[in-house]
Design a protein around this motif. Structure first.
Motif, PDB file in Angstrom:
ATOM      1  N   LEU A  69     -81.346  10.717-133.845  1.00 48.93           N
ATOM      2  CA  LEU A  69     -81.449  10.006-132.575  1.00 48.93           C
ATOM      3  C   LEU A  69     -80.604   8.742-132.528  1.00 48.93           C
ATOM      4  N   ASP A  70     -79.740   8.663-131.526  1.00 46.68           N
ATOM      5  CA  ASP A  70     -79.008   7.432-131.237  1.00 46.68           C
ATOM      6  C   ASP A  70     -79.935   6.525-130.429  1.00 46.68           C
ATOM      7  N   LEU A  71     -79.831   5.239-130.603  1.00 47.08           N
ATOM      8  CA  LEU A  71     -80.674   4.315-129.836  1.00 47.08           C
ATOM      9  C   LEU A  71     -80.103   4.018-128.459  1.00 47.08           C
ATOM     10  N   ASN A  72     -78.791   3.901-128.376  1.00 48.61           N
ATOM     11  CA  ASN A  72     -78.148   3.449-127.140  1.00 48.61           C
ATOM     12  C   ASN A  72     -77.712   4.637-126.297  1.00 48.61           C
ATOM     13  N   LEU A  73     -78.623   5.049-125.419  1.00 50.49           N
ATOM     14  CA  LEU A  73     -78.398   6.208-124.557  1.00 50.49           C
ATOM     15  C   LEU A  73     -78.504   5.775-123.100  1.00 50.49           C
ATOM     16  N   VAL A  97     -84.797  10.523-137.428  1.00 50.59           N
ATOM     17  CA  VAL A  97     -83.840   9.690-138.137  1.00 50.59           C
ATOM     18  C   VAL A  97     -82.970   9.011-137.095  1.00 50.59           C
ATOM     19  N   ILE A  98     -83.019   7.695-137.089  1.00 48.95           N
ATOM     20  CA  ILE A  98     -82.180   6.930-136.179  1.00 48.95           C
ATOM     21  C   ILE A  98     -80.784   6.871-136.772  1.00 48.95           C
ATOM     22  N   MET A  99     -79.789   7.191-135.948  1.00 45.70           N
ATOM     23  CA  MET A  99     -78.392   7.054-136.364  1.00 45.70           C
ATOM     24  C   MET A  99     -77.651   6.383-135.226  1.00 45.70           C
ATOM     25  N   THR A 100     -77.319   5.130-135.445  1.00 45.80           N
ATOM     26  CA  THR A 100     -76.781   4.312-134.374  1.00 45.80           C
ATOM     27  C   THR A 100     -75.776   3.317-134.932  1.00 45.80           C
ATOM     28  N   THR A 101     -75.018   2.703-134.054  1.00 45.88           N
ATOM     29  CA  THR A 101     -74.045   1.704-134.488  1.00 45.88           C
ATOM     30  C   THR A 101     -74.698   0.361-134.773  1.00 45.88           C
ATOM     31  N   SER A 102     -75.908   0.163-134.294  1.00 49.80           N
ATOM     32  CA  SER A 102     -76.577  -1.130-134.449  1.00 49.80           C
ATOM     33  C   SER A 102     -77.135  -1.316-135.857  1.00 49.80           C
ATOM     34  N   ASP A 103     -76.822  -2.463-136.436  1.00 55.07           N
ATOM     35  CA  ASP A 103     -77.489  -2.847-137.674  1.00 55.07           C
ATOM     36  C   ASP A 103     -78.290  -4.135-137.453  1.00 55.07           C
ATOM     37  N   ASP A 104     -78.587  -4.400-136.183  1.00 55.49           N
ATOM     38  CA  ASP A 104     -79.390  -5.559-135.805  1.00 55.49           C
ATOM     39  C   ASP A 104     -80.771  -5.414-136.437  1.00 55.49           C
ATOM     40  N   ARG A 106     -83.528  -6.520-135.628  1.00 58.08           N
ATOM     41  CA  ARG A 106     -84.570  -6.261-134.627  1.00 58.08           C
ATOM     42  C   ARG A 106     -84.664  -4.773-134.323  1.00 58.08           C
ATOM     43  N   ASP A 107     -83.508  -4.084-134.204  1.00 58.69           N
ATOM     44  CA  ASP A 107     -83.513  -2.634-133.971  1.00 58.69           C
ATOM     45  C   ASP A 107     -84.086  -1.895-135.176  1.00 58.69           C
ATOM     46  N   VAL A 108     -83.680  -2.307-136.370  1.00 54.84           N
ATOM     47  CA  VAL A 108     -84.164  -1.661-137.590  1.00 54.84           C
ATOM     48  C   VAL A 108     -85.684  -1.813-137.687  1.00 54.84           C
ATOM     49  N   ASN A 109     -86.166  -3.041-137.594  1.00 52.17           N
ATOM     50  CA  ASN A 109     -87.603  -3.297-137.728  1.00 52.17           C
ATOM     51  C   ASN A 109     -88.410  -2.621-136.634  1.00 52.17           C
ATOM     52  N   SER A 110     -87.922  -2.691-135.407  1.00 54.95           N
ATOM     53  CA  SER A 110     -88.626  -2.070-134.283  1.00 54.95           C
ATOM     54  C   SER A 110     -88.687  -0.556-134.449  1.00 54.95           C
ATOM     55  N   SER A 111     -87.606   0.050-134.903  1.00 55.77           N
ATOM     56  CA  SER A 111     -87.577   1.507-135.091  1.00 55.77           C
ATOM     57  C   SER A 111     -88.597   1.939-136.135  1.00 55.77           C
ATOM     58  N   TYR A 112     -88.642   1.238-137.254  1.00 50.71           N
ATOM     59  CA  TYR A 112     -89.628   1.582-138.278  1.00 50.71           C
ATOM     60  C   TYR A 112     -91.051   1.319-137.788  1.00 50.71           C
ATOM     61  N   ALA A 113     -91.236   0.240-137.045  1.00 47.05           N
ATOM     62  CA  ALA A 113     -92.572  -0.068-136.510  1.00 47.05           C
ATOM     63  C   ALA A 113     -93.043   1.018-135.549  1.00 47.05           C
ATOM     64  N   LYS A 114     -92.113   1.646-134.844  1.00 47.77           N
ATOM     65  CA  LYS A 114     -92.455   2.713-133.896  1.00 47.77           C
ATOM     66  C   LYS A 114     -92.581   4.070-134.576  1.00 47.77           C
TER      67      LYS A 114
END
Length: 151
Positions: A69-73, A97-104, A106-114
């Motif tokens: 899954l890409d985050l930015n859709l 599995v998130i696969m995205t260009t973001s290494d922010d 906040r995105d990493v932590n939020s994705s794992y939290a979800k």
């Protein structure tokens, strides 16, 4: 090697170039047994996952082994897709599995939290992408034992 799982791999990616590179990387060392199903937006992916029109026929549209899954859709983004998949008893066990260009962070932590099962930063260089996808493929499709959802 873990048990063979021929359920599809769902790839939710809006970029044609990124999808084609991912597909090439997955098939680089030969064909993979799992069919690839691509969605270029989150809404269509959710409709498929929850058997909504035009994907009501589960036999023709099987539950996937894993979602990449890409985050930015556009429209319904990957964050929303992840939230809906992990908040539903019917889909919460499917590895995402998130696969995205973001290494922010906040995105990493939020994705794992979800409930994301893994988070990969999409490399810019093609050879680096091939290596990342090869490692993804080795672990998730050869080593990990994936749940049989719906059983």
């Amino acid at each position: 090697m873990a048990g063979v799982n021929l359920q599809p791999i769902i790839i939710v990616e809006d970029s044609d170039d990124d999808f084609e590179a991912t597909e090439r990387a997955l098939k680089r060392d030969g064909p993979i047994a799992n069919p690839l199903v691509r969605f270029d937006n989150g809404q269509d992916a959710l409709d498929y996952m929850f058997n909504r029109p035009p994907y009501e026929d589960r036999a023709a549209n099987p539950i996937p082994a894993i979602v990449l899954l890409d985050l930015n859709l556009p429209g319904v983004d990957g964050r929303q897709v992840l939230t809906e998949l992990k908040n539903s008893e019917a889909t919460q066990k499917i590895p995402v599995v998130i696969m995205t260009t973001s290494d922010d962070p906040r995105d990493v932590n939020s994705s794992y939290a979800k409930g994301a099962n893994s988070y990969l930063r999409k490399p810019v260089a093609l050879e680096d992408l091939f290596r990342t996808i090869q490692l993804f493929k080795e672990y998730w499709l050869s080593v990990a034992i994936l749940p049989k959802v719906g059983e």
